[in-house]
Write a protein that holds these residues in place. Structure first.
Motif, PDB file in Angstrom:
ATOM      1  N   ALA A 217       0.816  -1.216   0.000  1.00 17.50           N
ATOM      2  CA  ALA A 217       0.000   0.000   0.000  1.00 17.50           C
ATOM      3  C   ALA A 217       0.850   1.266   0.000  1.00 17.50           C
ATOM      4  O   ALA A 217       0.489   2.258  -0.645  1.00 17.50           O
TER       5      ALA A 217
ATOM      6  N   SER B 190      -8.900  10.068  -3.111  1.00 14.42           N
ATOM      7  CA  SER B 190      -8.398   9.018  -4.001  1.00 14.42           C
ATOM      8  C   SER B 190      -9.115   7.691  -3.733  1.00 14.42           C
ATOM      9  O   SER B 190      -9.240   7.255  -2.576  1.00 14.42           O
TER      10      SER B 190
ATOM     11  N   ALA C   6      -5.141   6.277   4.887  1.00 12.77           N
ATOM     12  CA  ALA C   6      -5.896   5.020   4.817  1.00 12.77           C
ATOM     13  C   ALA C   6      -6.017   4.383   6.192  1.00 12.77           C
ATOM     14  O   ALA C   6      -7.054   3.783   6.517  1.00 12.77           O
TER      15      ALA C   6
ATOM     16  N   THR D 172       1.783   1.756  -3.532  1.00 10.01           N
ATOM     17  CA  THR D 172       0.611   2.057  -4.363  1.00 10.01           C
ATOM     18  C   THR D 172       0.125   3.486  -4.147  1.00 10.01           C
ATOM     19  O   THR D 172      -0.251   4.187  -5.107  1.00 10.01           O
ATOM     20  N   LEU D 173       0.147   3.943  -2.895  1.00  8.46           N
ATOM     21  CA  LEU D 173      -0.401   5.262  -2.558  1.00  8.46           C
ATOM     22  C   LEU D 173       0.626   6.381  -2.689  1.00  8.46           C
ATOM     23  O   LEU D 173       0.295   7.552  -2.484  1.00  8.46           O
TER      24      LEU D 173
ATOM     25  N   ASP E 238      -8.004   4.764  -4.449  1.00  6.67           N
ATOM     26  CA  ASP E 238      -7.017   3.794  -3.945  1.00  6.67           C
ATOM     27  C   ASP E 238      -6.888   3.882  -2.424  1.00  6.67           C
ATOM     28  O   ASP E 238      -6.716   2.861  -1.749  1.00  6.67           O
ATOM     29  N   VAL E 239      -6.946   5.095  -1.895  1.00  9.15           N
ATOM     30  CA  VAL E 239      -6.852   5.282  -0.442  1.00  9.15           C
ATOM     31  C   VAL E 239      -8.008   4.579   0.255  1.00  9.15           C
ATOM     32  O   VAL E 239      -7.828   3.879   1.270  1.00  9.15           O
TER      33      VAL E 239
ATOM     34  N   ASN F 159       0.751   9.404   2.728  1.00  9.66           N
ATOM     35  CA  ASN F 159      -0.518   9.097   2.051  1.00  9.66           C
ATOM     36  C   ASN F 159      -1.151   7.831   2.629  1.00  9.66           C
ATOM     37  O   ASN F 159      -2.370   7.742   2.791  1.00  9.66           O
ATOM     38  N   PHE F 160      -0.299   6.858   2.946  1.00 11.15           N
ATOM     39  CA  PHE F 160      -0.788   5.609   3.541  1.00 11.15           C
ATOM     40  C   PHE F 160      -1.451   5.858   4.897  1.00 11.15           C
ATOM     41  O   PHE F 160      -2.441   5.193   5.235  1.00 11.15           O
TER      42      PHE F 160
END
Length: 526
Positions: free
Chosen positions: A72, A252, A85, A75-76, A254-255, A81-82
């Motif tokens: 993650a 996002s 999440a 990806t993020l 993805d988040v 950014n992680f």
């Protein structure tokens, strides 16, 4: 809560020494800053420990989430950014708790839970053998079978045996001897040996040994065989170790996907751990699962806000707490404060602790989880218990925690379906009367579509010229699929000269023209 302090304080010290390298190692395996693991351990101990309804569970960063975190972060686009999440995932867990989703943990068979505990015990033992001999190439906390260094659980042990560090091995062997002597002999001799715990003595011995042999090329312990806690130069550098979420990426997709994944996996791991620790609890207390989800969600939101990894209740730390005599949640809370104080005041001393002596402590924990007596007891319980138990263990050892549990659960479900197929009815055959075989078929209390095959097989195998007495007086639920099978059979029965008599709580009916109509008059569930 303070009434059991004499039990909780020594236990918290053991949990602290178990948790410290795991917090650092899981952060390393997750590709996150080392300090993030310590933050998660501190929040898991103090915040989750205070809010949780579990008296003996201990929370912190989990090895089971390491692969998810590692992927993650990439990806993020970064750790900050992680963290967004993680915060959202915590909020989702709180929502799960409000929606009463904690009940899902009760649907896992006892054989699978015991297999999980035993499998984790075996994994702990296997993973600590390299550290025991001073081979530390593999990050602590990497519980997967295939490892980041290209080795697997077993090949790593053989590599370690060819790379033995003499100093680290001496510390581990003496530390293990201290632990065994303390628990089996000294603790029974005098109260002082119950107050001062063996793991603390073993760790102190490890520090003293390191200091005395620091410059010895043969018997000394090199720095890569020691605990590694970040050491700040001043207060500003200590504060600089914290990371904060970048909420600009909150929109996002993805988040949100990562957040839901964290919430789901962390909740499942926590609920399974709760089920397992409740089974280990000598006082057999029951943890309120929905409150646990609320506590874990709150902990994850706080951990994410200040730069920590995701948190779950963790079986390694929880079982160490139980085996060390922890009685109340105070043990988990104190261990959190120990982590906090240690990283602020004594990081330099902590960095003198050999990993091999901590491996000795974990070997004892692993053995207590995977005792041979457990295998013997499960074998005696019968194959329906033993097979899911063994499958869960093998799955955990050769894959990972969640896959192993999933395999055990799948086998358990197959066994339930098989037994459901076999136990749908009772059949009794009497001698011929009036020229016909008399057969009594009594249906079970609940008959569902799972039982279609067994009942259809019995009906089709009835010989011609039979008198069938069908007893449904004990049946409280009869699936519509079964009623349709009986209705179809009534049509075929006329061709085979089979007479049917139904005995129900409403009375007796002989050769009813339609089973569907008959059961419409009788409630399907009582």
């Amino acid at each position: 809560m303070f009434s059991k302090i004499k039990n909780d304080l020594p236990a918290s010290i053991v949990v602290f020494f178990v948790a410290l390298p795991l917090c650092l190692g899981i952060a390393l395996a997750s590709g996150a800053p080392l300090f993030s693991g310590l933050i998660a351990g501190i929040v898991g101990g103090i915040v989750v420990g205070a809010l949780s309804g579990s008296q003996i569970g201990v929370s912190g960063p989990a090895a089971g989430l390491a692969a998810i975190v590692l992927t993650a972060i990439g990806t993020l686009g970064g750790y900050e950014n992680f963290l967004v999440a993680v915060v959202i995932g915590g909020a989702m867990q709180i929502l799960f708790g409000i929606l009463k989703a904690g009940v899902i943990g009760y649907y896992f068979p006892s054989s699978v839970i015991k297999g999980m505990l035993t499998g984790i015990g075996i994994i702990i033992i296997l993973k600590q053998i390299p550290h025991f001999f001073g081979y530390d190439a593999n990050p602590e906390g990497d519980f997967a079978f295939f490892q980041v260094d290209g080795e697997n659980t077993f090949s790593e042990i053989f590599v370690a045996l060819n790379s033995i560090s003499l100093g680290a091995t001496i510390v581990a062997v003496v530390g293990l001897a201290i632990l065994l002597l303390w628990s089996s002999v000294l603790a029974k001799k005098a109260k002082i040996f119950q107050i001062i715990q063996g793991p603390l003595v073993a760790v102190v011995f490890g520090i003293i040994y390191f200091v005395l042999t620091k410059n010895n090329a043969v018997y000394g312990i090199s720095s890569d065989h020691l605990v590694s806690v970040p050491v700040p130069d001043d207060f500003d550098s200590f504060i600089g170790q914290f990371s904060f979420p970048n909420f600009s990426v909150i929109s996002s997709a993805d988040v949100w996907i990562v957040a839901f994944t964290i919430a789901l996996v962390a909740s499942l791991e926590t609920l399974l751990c709760v089920e397992a620790t409740d089974k280990l609890d000598p006082e057999k207390r029951v943890t309120p699962t929905n409150r646990e989800l609320l506590a874990q969600g709150t902990g994850n939101m706080i951990s994410g806000m200040i730069g920590g990894l995701p948190i779950t209740q963790v079986i390694v730390r929880s079982s160490a707490n139980i085996q060390s005599g922890g009685k109340t949640k105070l043990s988990a809370i104190i261990h959190g404060f120990f982590l906090l104080i240690s990283v602020i005041i004594i990081p330099t001393i902590l960095n003198m602790i050999p990993l091999s002596v901590l491996a000795a402590v974990l070997l004892i924990v692993g053995y207590k989880l995977a005792k041979p007596s457990t295998f013997k007891a499960m074998y005696k319980a019968g194959w329906k218990q033993f097979v899911p138990f063994i499958v869960t263990i093998v799955g955990i050892v050769f894959t990972d925690l969640l896959i192993g549990i999933g395999l055990g659960l799948a086998v358990g479900i197959v066994i339930v379906l098989l037994k459901s197929y076999q136990n749908s009815h009772f059949l009794h055959i009497e001698d011929k009367s009036n020229g016909k075989h008399k057969i009594n078929m009594t249906l079970a209390e609940e008959v569902t579509f799972f039982n279609k095959g067994a009942i259809l097989k019995e009906l089709d195998s009835l010989p011609r010229d039979t008198f069938l007495e069908l007893d449904v007086r004990k049946t409280r639920y009869l699936d519509n699929d079964i009623i349709e099978i009986l209705d179809d059979f009534a049509f075929k029965a006329k061709e085979r000269n089979i007479d049917i008599k139904i005995i129900s709580e409403r009375g007796i009916a002989e050769n009813p023209p339609s089973f569907i109509e008959f059961f419409k008059l009788r409630p399907k569930s009582a």
